[in-house]
Design an enzyme around this catalytic site. Sequence first.
Site, PDB file in Angstrom:
ATOM      1  N   ARG A 284       0.878  -1.165   0.000  1.00  0.00           N
ATOM      2  CA  ARG A 284       0.000   0.000   0.000  1.00  0.00           C
ATOM      3  C   ARG A 284       0.916   1.215   0.000  1.00  0.00           C
ATOM      4  O   ARG A 284       1.557   1.541   0.999  1.00  0.00           O
ATOM      5  CB  ARG A 284      -0.899   0.014   1.233  1.00  0.00           C
ATOM      6  N   ASP A 286       1.762   4.751   0.309  1.00  0.00           N
ATOM      7  CA  ASP A 286       1.059   5.792   1.047  1.00  0.00           C
ATOM      8  C   ASP A 286       1.401   7.190   0.546  1.00  0.00           C
ATOM      9  O   ASP A 286       2.556   7.484   0.219  1.00  0.00           O
ATOM     10  CB  ASP A 286       1.422   5.682   2.535  1.00  0.00           C
ATOM     11  N   GLU A 328      -2.456   4.638  -2.561  1.00  0.00           N
ATOM     12  CA  GLU A 328      -3.320   5.387  -1.658  1.00  0.00           C
ATOM     13  C   GLU A 328      -3.344   6.842  -2.111  1.00  0.00           C
ATOM     14  O   GLU A 328      -2.397   7.597  -1.880  1.00  0.00           O
ATOM     15  CB  GLU A 328      -2.800   5.271  -0.223  1.00  0.00           C
ATOM     16  N   ASP A 399      -8.655   5.876   8.387  1.00  0.00           N
ATOM     17  CA  ASP A 399      -8.616   7.327   8.258  1.00  0.00           C
ATOM     18  C   ASP A 399     -10.011   7.921   8.473  1.00  0.00           C
ATOM     19  O   ASP A 399     -11.008   7.206   8.576  1.00  0.00           O
ATOM     20  CB  ASP A 399      -8.090   7.698   6.878  1.00  0.00           C
ATOM     21  N   ARG A 523      -9.422  10.216  14.973  1.00  0.00           N
ATOM     22  CA  ARG A 523      -9.465   8.987  14.174  1.00  0.00           C
ATOM     23  C   ARG A 523      -9.260   7.746  15.025  1.00  0.00           C
ATOM     24  O   ARG A 523      -9.672   6.651  14.637  1.00  0.00           O
ATOM     25  CB  ARG A 523      -8.419   9.051  13.057  1.00  0.00           C
TER      26      ARG A 523
END
Length: 646
Positions: A284, A286, A328, A399, A523
């Site tokens: 992933r 980022d 992402e 998130d 979060r």
Amino acid sequence: MCDRGSPPDAGLPARAASALAGLASHEREIFTLRLERSRADLLEPLDRLYGDRRDYPAFVDDLIGVLAEGWAARPADLRRLDLRRDLEPDWFLRQTMVGYVFYVDRFAGTISEVAGHIDYLDELGVTYVHFMPCLKPRPGDSDGGYSVMDYRAVDPRLGTIDDLADTAAALRARGISLCIDLVLNHTAKEHAWARKAFAGDPAYQAYYRMFDDRTLPDRYEATLDEVFPAHAPGNFTWYPAMKKWVWTTFNEHQWDLDWTNPRVFLEIVDVMLFLANRGVEVFRLDAVAFLWKRIGTRCQNEPEVHDILQALRAASRVAASAVIHLEEAIVSPRDLVPYLGAGRHAGREGNLAYHNSLMVQFWSSLASRDTRLMAHVLRSHFPGHFRNATWATYLRCHDDVGWAITDEDAATLGLSGHAHRSFLAAFYEGVFPGSFARGALFQSNPLTGDKRSSGTTASFCGLESAMLDDDAAGIETAIHRILMGHALIAAFGGLPLLYMGDEIGLLNDHAYLSDPDKAHDSRWMHRPPMDWRKAERRTVPGTIEARLHGGIAEIVQRRKATPHLHGENPTEILDAAVDGVFAFRRVSPLGPLVAVFNFADAWRRVPWSFVEAHGAGDFVDRLTGERVVPEAGMLMLPPYARVWLT
């Protein structure tokens, strides 16, 4: 192609030839063949990025050397996986793929202890797990783990890099692919590169965006956004000891890398292959939207970003072809599509990208009971499918939810974009009159009016408020909202991702407020620890946990048994012309599948002719396996109903 009359590594740079020297001839040949297969995809974007530099030829030689070293170090079982994935390039597009996302400490405690929960993952039908940031973070506030100080070590609280490799192997043996985060935009200021830069090493200062005065930062700042305005305003930080301004897009402790420096690209490829050789199958990537900076722009989604990402993917295909990339990029619909490959990058860039708009539109439609905006946005801005790429679909992630609804899209339906975004923020905070949701604001910006929201799926869907009120009917309705959402992401097109705890209805967790490193960040409300006692209740008939876990597991199994949902089959948004109803069609060689969802809190009737017109022939609901019978020429949909009709 390799000349059969020559050694398989003939013509390779010296560093690459040296790395391959200890391998059998056929292993050297495999590397050469894969390099030739991906040479254009690798070098064409790098030529555009760095080709005018004097050191470019040496950089290319070093890059091929790094790839060869990665291949030479690759374990035999992972080379076999490479071969399997070469023979089955659509593996991640298949309807059998289902993901599960968690923080290791909150799910299992340590990386090694994850292996003890593989049966639980298998019970849900999971074939892909994402360990949320697990590489070694800076101490204290680390932006949830995204402030990495060592890419080659894991968080010592979670275990060791060997534990990661062993757990990846255990997952792989059960048919589960491991995804981890690789942060590309920045490192922690404690990273070895940053420490050398801070000490004055010019070679490492060139790894970062540093400035002697405010001249250039002020020019950039004129058009930049603030990501975390509440606790990290501005995009640059002054370090008196170094007498430099450093670009810090996200937080003071996160220093932006300078991707105009090819040595940064080289370092990241080396790290990527190191981790791939420990069994990581999905990276992933980022914060990719921020990689390239250009004065006069927002410094997001610049064309060079896509060149970098294509070249990184090509590097994986050379030395670790089992690996795929999830990019992402939480950006506008217009900017999102290119991350799955568009134009000259089509079929060559990301394999997966988050369908942020699907997530936002789900919550928007759930709050408003109106699906018109959802249908408009998804029809207008997104192609039905991609070449060798697909969406990662989800209801929530680690998130916040940013209400990414443009003024233009809202105006198409006669809405005020600002008013609708404000409504959604208030609704999911739980302060809008009649709201069933419970959550909190995240990073509310009084200057721009931007408000984002935190909360778990269950709390957003009304389960928390209904349980607090001991409202049996409200609990029943919340369960149906949650199951409808999971049926949507399972069928829409892509690889659905389940967030840990959603399958048992975990609610908002307010304990983060007592942790000074987390209290500023709401979060953490939707990152609760896994409640294994609650999970045990999934076996008790009639409980909330049993209904949710059983319902989601059934959706997963029905997805796997429905080849219409393969990622190569296009998705077409349909106009059901019924208030609160959203519909789409998956077009496959087996015939179409028509999926219909009722976002309203009352019964809706869809004309049977609508279903027939879009090709659903035998009218079997793939979610239940039962034949659907019209009533007075209508498909009858109770509140929050979901059907997959073939």
